[in-house]
Design a protein around this motif. Structure first.
Motif, PDB file in Angstrom:
ATOM      1  N   PRO A 103      12.494  12.838  -1.700  1.00 54.43           N
ATOM      2  CA  PRO A 103      13.764  12.914  -2.424  1.00 54.43           C
ATOM      3  C   PRO A 103      14.555  11.622  -2.326  1.00 54.43           C
ATOM      4  N   ARG A 104      15.221  11.269  -3.415  1.00 53.58           N
ATOM      5  CA  ARG A 104      16.123  10.110  -3.456  1.00 53.58           C
ATOM      6  C   ARG A 104      17.554  10.608  -3.475  1.00 53.58           C
ATOM      7  N   SER A 105      18.418   9.914  -2.757  1.00 57.06           N
ATOM      8  CA  SER A 105      19.819  10.309  -2.690  1.00 57.06           C
ATOM      9  C   SER A 105      20.701   9.208  -3.247  1.00 57.06           C
ATOM     10  N   VAL A 106      21.845   9.608  -3.803  1.00 57.21           N
ATOM     11  CA  VAL A 106      22.807   8.615  -4.289  1.00 57.21           C
ATOM     12  C   VAL A 106      23.721   8.149  -3.159  1.00 57.21           C
ATOM     13  N   TYR A 107      23.528   8.645  -1.939  1.00 56.14           N
ATOM     14  CA  TYR A 107      24.327   8.155  -0.816  1.00 56.14           C
ATOM     15  C   TYR A 107      23.383   7.617   0.260  1.00 56.14           C
ATOM     16  N   LYS A 108      22.875   8.464   1.123  1.00 59.80           N
ATOM     17  CA  LYS A 108      21.941   8.015   2.148  1.00 59.80           C
ATOM     18  C   LYS A 108      20.678   8.879   2.092  1.00 59.80           C
ATOM     19  N   ASN A 109      19.541   8.250   2.305  1.00 57.93           N
ATOM     20  CA  ASN A 109      18.283   8.973   2.464  1.00 57.93           C
ATOM     21  C   ASN A 109      18.014   9.143   3.942  1.00 57.93           C
ATOM     22  N   SER A 110      17.919  10.372   4.388  1.00 52.98           N
ATOM     23  CA  SER A 110      17.721  10.628   5.802  1.00 52.98           C
ATOM     24  C   SER A 110      16.293  10.314   6.206  1.00 52.98           C
ATOM     25  N   LEU A 111      16.146   9.468   7.220  1.00 55.15           N
ATOM     26  CA  LEU A 111      14.823   9.163   7.756  1.00 55.15           C
ATOM     27  C   LEU A 111      14.266  10.352   8.526  1.00 55.15           C
ATOM     28  N   LEU A 112      15.161  11.060   9.222  1.00 51.18           N
ATOM     29  CA  LEU A 112      14.803  12.269   9.958  1.00 51.18           C
ATOM     30  C   LEU A 112      15.192  13.496   9.160  1.00 51.18           C
ATOM     31  N   ALA A 113      14.320  14.507   9.139  1.00 50.74           N
ATOM     32  CA  ALA A 113      14.630  15.747   8.437  1.00 50.74           C
ATOM     33  C   ALA A 113      14.106  16.919   9.266  1.00 50.74           C
ATOM     34  N   ILE A 114      14.653  18.096   8.999  1.00 56.37           N
ATOM     35  CA  ILE A 114      14.303  19.294   9.750  1.00 56.37           C
ATOM     36  C   ILE A 114      13.504  20.221   8.846  1.00 56.37           C
ATOM     37  N   ARG A 115      12.375  20.687   9.319  1.00 54.38           N
ATOM     38  CA  ARG A 115      11.520  21.583   8.552  1.00 54.38           C
ATOM     39  C   ARG A 115      12.291  22.844   8.157  1.00 54.38           C
TER      40      ARG A 115
ATOM     41  N   GLU B 286       5.034   7.554   1.131  1.00 54.15           N
ATOM     42  CA  GLU B 286       4.657   7.523  -0.281  1.00 54.15           C
ATOM     43  C   GLU B 286       3.691   6.378  -0.531  1.00 54.15           C
ATOM     44  N   ALA B 287       2.630   6.649  -1.264  1.00 54.58           N
ATOM     45  CA  ALA B 287       1.690   5.591  -1.635  1.00 54.58           C
ATOM     46  C   ALA B 287       2.305   4.702  -2.705  1.00 54.58           C
ATOM     47  N   HIS B 288       1.913   3.452  -2.710  1.00 57.07           N
ATOM     48  CA  HIS B 288       2.304   2.539  -3.781  1.00 57.07           C
ATOM     49  C   HIS B 288       1.632   2.997  -5.083  1.00 57.07           C
ATOM     50  N   PRO B 289       2.311   2.836  -6.227  1.00 52.96           N
ATOM     51  CA  PRO B 289       1.719   3.293  -7.495  1.00 52.96           C
ATOM     52  C   PRO B 289       0.351   2.704  -7.795  1.00 52.96           C
ATOM     53  N   SER B 290       0.034   1.551  -7.219  1.00 56.25           N
ATOM     54  CA  SER B 290      -1.256   0.922  -7.502  1.00 56.25           C
ATOM     55  C   SER B 290      -2.414   1.546  -6.721  1.00 56.25           C
ATOM     56  N   MET B 291      -2.097   2.421  -5.757  1.00 58.35           N
ATOM     57  CA  MET B 291      -3.130   2.966  -4.882  1.00 58.35           C
ATOM     58  C   MET B 291      -3.746   4.222  -5.489  1.00 58.35           C
ATOM     59  N   ASP B 292      -5.075   4.289  -5.491  1.00 58.48           N
ATOM     60  CA  ASP B 292      -5.784   5.464  -5.969  1.00 58.48           C
ATOM     61  C   ASP B 292      -5.687   6.591  -4.940  1.00 58.48           C
ATOM     62  N   ALA B 293      -5.536   7.838  -5.432  1.00 56.69           N
ATOM     63  CA  ALA B 293      -5.372   8.971  -4.526  1.00 56.69           C
ATOM     64  C   ALA B 293      -6.578   9.154  -3.606  1.00 56.69           C
TER      65      ALA B 293
ATOM     66  N   GLU C 125       0.819  -1.208   0.000  1.00 52.61           N
ATOM     67  CA  GLU C 125       0.000   0.000   0.000  1.00 52.61           C
ATOM     68  C   GLU C 125       0.856   1.262   0.000  1.00 52.61           C
ATOM     69  N   ILE C 126       2.053   1.159   0.594  1.00 52.76           N
ATOM     70  CA  ILE C 126       2.972   2.288   0.586  1.00 52.76           C
ATOM     71  C   ILE C 126       4.336   1.818   0.091  1.00 52.76           C
ATOM     72  N   GLU C 127       5.143   2.759  -0.352  1.00 44.77           N
ATOM     73  CA  GLU C 127       6.519   2.493  -0.726  1.00 44.77           C
ATOM     74  C   GLU C 127       7.379   2.447   0.542  1.00 44.77           C
ATOM     75  N   PRO C 128       8.515   1.751   0.518  1.00 49.62           N
ATOM     76  CA  PRO C 128       9.364   1.687   1.716  1.00 49.62           C
ATOM     77  C   PRO C 128      10.222   2.948   1.881  1.00 49.62           C
ATOM     78  N   MET C 129       9.613   4.102   1.745  1.00 49.39           N
ATOM     79  CA  MET C 129      10.278   5.400   1.884  1.00 49.39           C
ATOM     80  C   MET C 129       9.463   6.250   2.852  1.00 49.39           C
ATOM     81  N   LEU C 130      10.076   6.691   3.940  1.00 43.41           N
ATOM     82  CA  LEU C 130       9.408   7.532   4.917  1.00 43.41           C
ATOM     83  C   LEU C 130      10.265   8.749   5.225  1.00 43.41           C
ATOM     84  N   ARG C 131       9.627   9.786   5.718  1.00 42.94           N
ATOM     85  CA  ARG C 131      10.339  10.968   6.200  1.00 42.94           C
ATOM     86  C   ARG C 131       9.659  11.421   7.483  1.00 42.94           C
TER      87      ARG C 131
END
Length: 461
Positions: A446-458, A406-413, A380-386
């Motif tokens: 956002p996707r990164s070529v090194y690490k994707n930060s799970l935690l981010a600052i507004r 992120e929703a999985h591409p198969s999920m309707d908005a 139902e969701i992609e394995p990407m969180l923030r």
């Protein structure tokens, strides 16, 4: 050193080891041997290191370390102490108060990634480099890399601990090194096909990122994929079946192994064997490990189901040694025995102590939120969180913790609001914390070529 501790690359039946004697020795015997090395190191250490002259000033000169339990008599080394020592740099000691070898003997500098603050720099002598390359080679060998492999090394920064040191580890095994890190992603994918790479090393984030383009770009070359083995690490995540499955399906492989190290100590020390059930410690020839309760500092036994923070002591380090260094990596012990024959503890890293969040008195790791959500809502969701913080030093939340998924591409908005509420209720029931979920369209984070930060600052760049 005892001769039985240095035999390398032996075969036992169908099992293969980098250092058979040490990797299969009863763990208590390994710890006993390590304690001898540490005991012999302590007095000379105070003479070489200004940092440890200060930290160990109150210790008796005849202090005996007869077992690793005796290490509890020594103070911890904290990251701030290393930063303060680094700030004491001079022309002859550019690595500061813990530089324990003359500058003329130092042949390489290694940098931490700086993901948890200002980067730290560590010096290596030629002997230190031999130690690092041996330990990292041992780790990659445990994780399945062999001399016959053509390895795509995708860490783009040479100076970080996963750069040159990892390259040295692959070369130590004898594998063919193809250092493609730093190239644009489409070039990486094309060159991997053309070079017939059989193995790949990347962060877990980049491994996920590659799956999104693997087939489309790879097919353009007209060369079938030779990729069989993938090593991922640099951040927690591979303990989640959904993330593992996504990488394995996306890259068309059957062998995915998790690896982990610490740039301050040795950048490759933990790696999965063929059983795919937790990472073995593979640097026992050069480093001792403890498990502690983070709040009290009390020792925790290496027993299945135990959790705690990993503490490292380097007993074979010339230039920038570390004694009882608190890693802040929080681990779950999977077991102490393994069908592969290795005897070292097996773990999963479940987060960093420094990343702990508090919602109205309840402690929660960001990784615990991610792991629960990606497992329960797979498909139902992609394995990407923030997970969002208002400022870098925020730990406590009085309002629900903001989380983007992120929703999985198969999920309707149209079902996004209901999905968000279902995730909120699941986390509240299982973790006793409240989160505020926003469901985004696929590809929004956002996707990164090194690490994707799970935690981010507004508001941060």
């Amino acid at each position: 050193m005892h001769t039985e501790l240095v035999a390398e690359r032996r075969h036992t039946g169908t099992r293969e080891y980098w250092n058979e004697a040490l990797e299969t020795m009863p763990w208590k015997e390994v710890e006993r041997w390590q304690s001898e090395q540490i005991g012999n190191m302590l007095l000379p250490l105070r003479e070489r290191s200004g940092l440890y002259r200060t930290l160990h000033a109150d210790l008796s000169a005849d202090l005996k370390v007869r077992s690793l339990a005796d290490l509890s008599k020594l103070p911890f080394t904290m990251k701030d102490a290393i930063r303060n020592a680094q700030d004491q740099a001079s022309d002859t000691e550019p690595f500061g108060g813990n530089q324990s070898a003359p500058l003329v003997d130092i042949v390489q500098a290694v940098s931490s990634s700086g993901t948890t603050g200002r980067p730290l720099y560590y010096a290596l002598t030629q002997r230190d480099m031999e130690v690092w390359s041996d330990a990292i080679a041992n780790n990659f060998f445990t994780a399945g890399v062999r001399k016959s492999d053509v390895v795509a090394h995708l860490v783009g920064l040479p100076m970080v601990a996963g750069g040159l040191p990892y390259a040295d580890g692959f070369r130590r095994i004898g594998a063919t090194l193809c250092w493609l890190g730093g190239f644009p992603t489409d070039r990486i994918l094309r060159e991997m096909r053309r070079l017939r790479t059989s193995a790949l090393l990347a962060t877990t984030s980049f491994g996920l990122y590659l799956t999104e383009q693997w087939d489309a770009v790879g097919r353009e070359t007209g060369v079938p994929s030779a990729l069989r083995k993938v090593l991922c690490g640099g951040e927690p995540g591979l303990n989640q079946p959904e993330i593992r499955d996504r990488i394995m399906r996306g890259l068309g492989i059957s062998q995915l192994r998790e690896v982990m190290g610490l740039g301050d100590v040795i950048s490759g020390m933990w790696g999965e064997c063929e059983e795919h059930d937790g990472m073995h410690f593979n640097a026992q020839k050069h480093v001792a490990i403890e498990l502690i309760e983070p709040d009290t500092g009390d020792l925790v036994p290496w027993e299945a189901g135990a959790t705690g923070e990993i503490v490292y002591t380097t007993f074979a380090r010339d230039a920038t040694p570390l004694v009882r260094y608190r890693s802040r990596d929080h681990a779950l012990v999977i077991g102490t025995e393994c069908a592969c024959g290795r005897t070292s503890p097996r773990i999963r890293c479940i987060g960093r102590t420094d990343d702990m969040l508090i919602y109205k008195g309840m402690n929660v790791f960001p990784t615990a939120i991610r792991d629960l959500v990606t497992e329960r809502f797979a498909g139902e969701i992609e394995p990407m969180l923030r997970i969002w913080k208002e400022r870098a030093d925020q730990v406590r939340f009085d309002d629900p913790i903001p989380v983007d998924v992120e929703a999985h591409p198969s999920m309707d908005a149209g079902i996004y609001p209901g999905l968000a509420e279902a995730i909120v209720q699941c986390v509240r029931t299982q973790l006793q914390v409240r989160i505020a979920v926003t469901v985004l369209a696929p590809g929004s984070l956002p996707r990164s070529v090194y690490k994707n930060s799970l935690l981010a600052i507004r508001g941060a760049a």
